[in-house]
Write a protein that holds these residues in place. Structure first.
Motif, PDB file in Angstrom:
ATOM      1  N   GLU A   1     -22.904  63.832  -8.001  1.00  0.00           N
ATOM      2  CA  GLU A   1     -22.790  64.734  -9.145  1.00  0.00           C
ATOM      3  C   GLU A   1     -21.437  65.438  -9.163  1.00  0.00           C
ATOM      4  N   VAL A   2     -20.958  65.815  -7.988  1.00  0.00           N
ATOM      5  CA  VAL A   2     -19.674  66.511  -7.907  1.00  0.00           C
ATOM      6  C   VAL A   2     -18.529  65.545  -8.139  1.00  0.00           C
ATOM      7  N   GLY A   3     -18.603  64.378  -7.519  1.00  0.00           N
ATOM      8  CA  GLY A   3     -17.555  63.386  -7.669  1.00  0.00           C
ATOM      9  C   GLY A   3     -16.654  63.314  -6.452  1.00  0.00           C
ATOM     10  N   LEU A   4     -15.945  62.189  -6.327  1.00  0.00           N
ATOM     11  CA  LEU A   4     -15.028  61.949  -5.220  1.00  0.00           C
ATOM     12  C   LEU A   4     -13.657  61.583  -5.767  1.00  0.00           C
ATOM     13  N   PRO A   5     -12.582  62.045  -5.113  1.00  0.00           N
ATOM     14  CA  PRO A   5     -11.242  61.630  -5.537  1.00  0.00           C
ATOM     15  C   PRO A   5     -11.060  60.139  -5.293  1.00  0.00           C
ATOM     16  N   GLN A   6     -10.772  59.380  -6.335  1.00  0.00           N
ATOM     17  CA  GLN A   6     -10.750  57.927  -6.233  1.00  0.00           C
ATOM     18  C   GLN A   6      -9.752  57.400  -5.208  1.00  0.00           C
ATOM     19  N   SER A   7      -8.675  58.109  -4.973  1.00  0.00           N
ATOM     20  CA  SER A   7      -7.666  57.646  -4.015  1.00  0.00           C
ATOM     21  C   SER A   7      -7.997  58.013  -2.579  1.00  0.00           C
ATOM     22  N   GLU A   8      -8.996  58.878  -2.386  1.00  0.00           N
ATOM     23  CA  GLU A   8      -9.325  59.350  -1.033  1.00  0.00           C
ATOM     24  C   GLU A   8     -10.840  59.335  -0.800  1.00  0.00           C
ATOM     25  N   ILE A   9     -11.529  58.314  -1.289  1.00  0.00           N
ATOM     26  CA  ILE A   9     -12.984  58.268  -1.158  1.00  0.00           C
ATOM     27  C   ILE A   9     -13.453  58.281   0.299  1.00  0.00           C
ATOM     28  N   PRO A  10     -12.916  57.409   1.182  1.00  0.00           N
ATOM     29  CA  PRO A  10     -13.387  57.426   2.581  1.00  0.00           C
ATOM     30  C   PRO A  10     -13.153  58.772   3.259  1.00  0.00           C
ATOM     31  N   LEU A  11     -11.994  59.387   3.009  1.00  0.00           N
ATOM     32  CA  LEU A  11     -11.670  60.666   3.632  1.00  0.00           C
ATOM     33  C   LEU A  11     -12.596  61.770   3.132  1.00  0.00           C
ATOM     34  N   ALA A  12     -12.808  61.827   1.817  1.00  0.00           N
ATOM     35  CA  ALA A  12     -13.676  62.853   1.240  1.00  0.00           C
ATOM     36  C   ALA A  12     -15.122  62.679   1.715  1.00  0.00           C
ATOM     37  N   LEU A  13     -15.594  61.440   1.749  1.00  0.00           N
ATOM     38  CA  LEU A  13     -16.958  61.154   2.192  1.00  0.00           C
ATOM     39  C   LEU A  13     -17.150  61.559   3.652  1.00  0.00           C
ATOM     40  N   ALA A  14     -16.170  61.203   4.484  1.00  0.00           N
ATOM     41  CA  ALA A  14     -16.263  61.518   5.919  1.00  0.00           C
ATOM     42  C   ALA A  14     -16.325  63.019   6.154  1.00  0.00           C
ATOM     43  N   PHE A  15     -15.488  63.771   5.462  1.00  0.00           N
ATOM     44  CA  PHE A  15     -15.441  65.203   5.736  1.00  0.00           C
ATOM     45  C   PHE A  15     -16.539  65.978   5.013  1.00  0.00           C
ATOM     46  N   PHE A  16     -17.097  65.427   3.946  1.00  0.00           N
ATOM     47  CA  PHE A  16     -18.308  66.022   3.383  1.00  0.00           C
ATOM     48  C   PHE A  16     -19.424  65.922   4.416  1.00  0.00           C
ATOM     49  N   ASN A  17     -19.539  64.750   5.035  1.00  0.00           N
ATOM     50  CA  ASN A  17     -20.554  64.543   6.063  1.00  0.00           C
ATOM     51  C   ASN A  17     -20.313  65.443   7.275  1.00  0.00           C
ATOM     52  N   ILE A  18     -19.063  65.593   7.665  1.00  0.00           N
ATOM     53  CA  ILE A  18     -18.722  66.488   8.779  1.00  0.00           C
ATOM     54  C   ILE A  18     -19.092  67.925   8.431  1.00  0.00           C
ATOM     55  N   GLY A  19     -18.841  68.320   7.191  1.00  0.00           N
ATOM     56  CA  GLY A  19     -19.205  69.669   6.750  1.00  0.00           C
ATOM     57  C   GLY A  19     -20.704  69.900   6.836  1.00  0.00           C
ATOM     58  N   VAL A  20     -21.486  68.888   6.413  1.00  0.00           N
ATOM     59  CA  VAL A  20     -22.944  68.980   6.511  1.00  0.00           C
ATOM     60  C   VAL A  20     -23.356  69.188   7.972  1.00  0.00           C
ATOM     61  N   GLU A  21     -22.738  68.426   8.876  1.00  0.00           N
ATOM     62  CA  GLU A  21     -23.098  68.526  10.294  1.00  0.00           C
ATOM     63  C   GLU A  21     -22.685  69.869  10.890  1.00  0.00           C
TER      64      GLU A  21
END
Length: 330
Positions: free
Chosen positions: A258-278
């Motif tokens: 729903e929020v969205g991911l920056p298309q040029s940095e999808i792996p980085l954004a996904l990884a650190f969203f997950n790190i933030g959750v943890e």
């Protein structure tokens, strides 16, 4: 009789209030896409709380004009507005303010795609509702923004926190708790990544309903434990945590999508969203473990007092389950 009715009304009001907080307070999302030298397409997604739409909106420099480009559309827990932004100067280096943001507890994720393909991502907060728009996002900005999103997601996601709380209460021994939480983390990391990257998908409403039902299951397991009956969660907490963790991962993915991911940095954004959750989850586990450790010094708690957390968690989760199932047809 009047007293009973008053208490019933109060209890229902509390449940209704908790239903609003059952999902995290999701951030607002401002997506800006440059169409040509002077025009930008603007998507403004505002979160809702129940039937209330937050009265916040973007305000650009005086050299830019923002005009409506279609009617506002309701979405899941939000309202989407489309605008056309026109200006004679460059957007990078200009200022952006989210009006009335100071009066809320909501953050705003801003994502901009320029005509040359460069992307920028930044986060605005109630304490800092204004910013100068950069031309290109540094990797550090992506790391910072999506880590904060992850932490906020778990801290404001009351249903996820109740699931973790029930796991901690049932699981005995700190090492066993660590293994259990690790299994939960591994599971939801798998489905979160698969869902966001488009390899797997489940419809949101049923997922949210079953997440609530998973908490009801753990509450039932807590009651069984107090009565000395065999409990699957007490015997193999890692198995239960991993199984339901796969489902919770789809819930996390729904919020991130729903929020969205920056298309040029999808792996980085996904990884650190997950790190933030943890990170948010670790802080919660440490805090709860410390409280339970202190409470354990009083060993003569009556059985009814020991059952209070189980019945409170179970009642709230049952209410969420019914509400979300009814929501299928609303």
């Amino acid at each position: 009789m009047k007293i009973i009715i008053k208490h019933l009304i109060l209890f229902l009001a509390i449940l209704k209030g908790c239903s609003v907080w059952a999902h995290e307070i999701r951030p607002a999302y401002l997506q800006i896409t440059q169409l040509d030298e002077q025009n930008y397409q603007v998507l403004w997604k505002v979160p809702t709380m129940g039937d209330m739409v937050l009265k916040i909106y973007p305000e650009f420099d005086s050299g830019f004009k923002l005009s409506e480009n279609g009617l506002a559309k309701p979405a899941i827990e939000s309202v989407i507005n489309n605008y056309l932004l026109t200006g004679n100067s460059e957007l990078s280096g200009s200022s952006l303010t989210i009006v009335n943001l100071k009066k809320t507890m909501v953050d705003v994720l801003v994502s901009i795609t320029y005509l040359n393909g460069e992307n920028t991502t930044l986060m605005l907060h109630p304490k800092t509702p204004s910013a100068i728009l950069p031309g290109k996002t540094s990797k550090w900005q992506v790391v910072q923004s999506y880590t904060i999103l992850g932490v906020e997601h778990i801290w404001f996601g009351i249903d996820h926190l109740l699931f973790v709380l029930a796991l901690i209460i049932i699981t005995k021994g700190f090492k066993k708790i660590i293994k259990t939480i690790t299994a939960f983390t591994l599971a939801h990391s798998i489905t979160l990544s698969l869902a966001v990257l488009g390899y797997a998908n489940l419809p949101g409403p049923p997922v949210e309903a079953v997440i609530a039902l998973s908490i009801v299951f753990l509450a039932y397991e807590m009651v069984k434990l107090h009565h000395g009956k065999p409990s699957l969660t007490a015997q193999k907490p890692w198995l239960v945590a991993f199984s339901f963790g796969l489902l919770h991962g789809f819930g996390f993915a729904g919020a991130l999508t729903e929020v969205g991911l920056p298309q040029s940095e999808i792996p980085l954004a996904l990884a650190f969203f997950n790190i933030g959750v943890e990170l948010g989850q670790i802080v919660f586990v440490i805090a709860v473990s410390a409280i339970l450790y202190v409470l354990a010094f009083k060993k003569d708690w009556p059985l009814i007092a020991k059952k209070v957390p189980a019945y409170a968690i179970g009642t709230l989760a049952a209410f969420w389950t019914i509400e979300r199932v009814i929501g299928f047809w609303s």
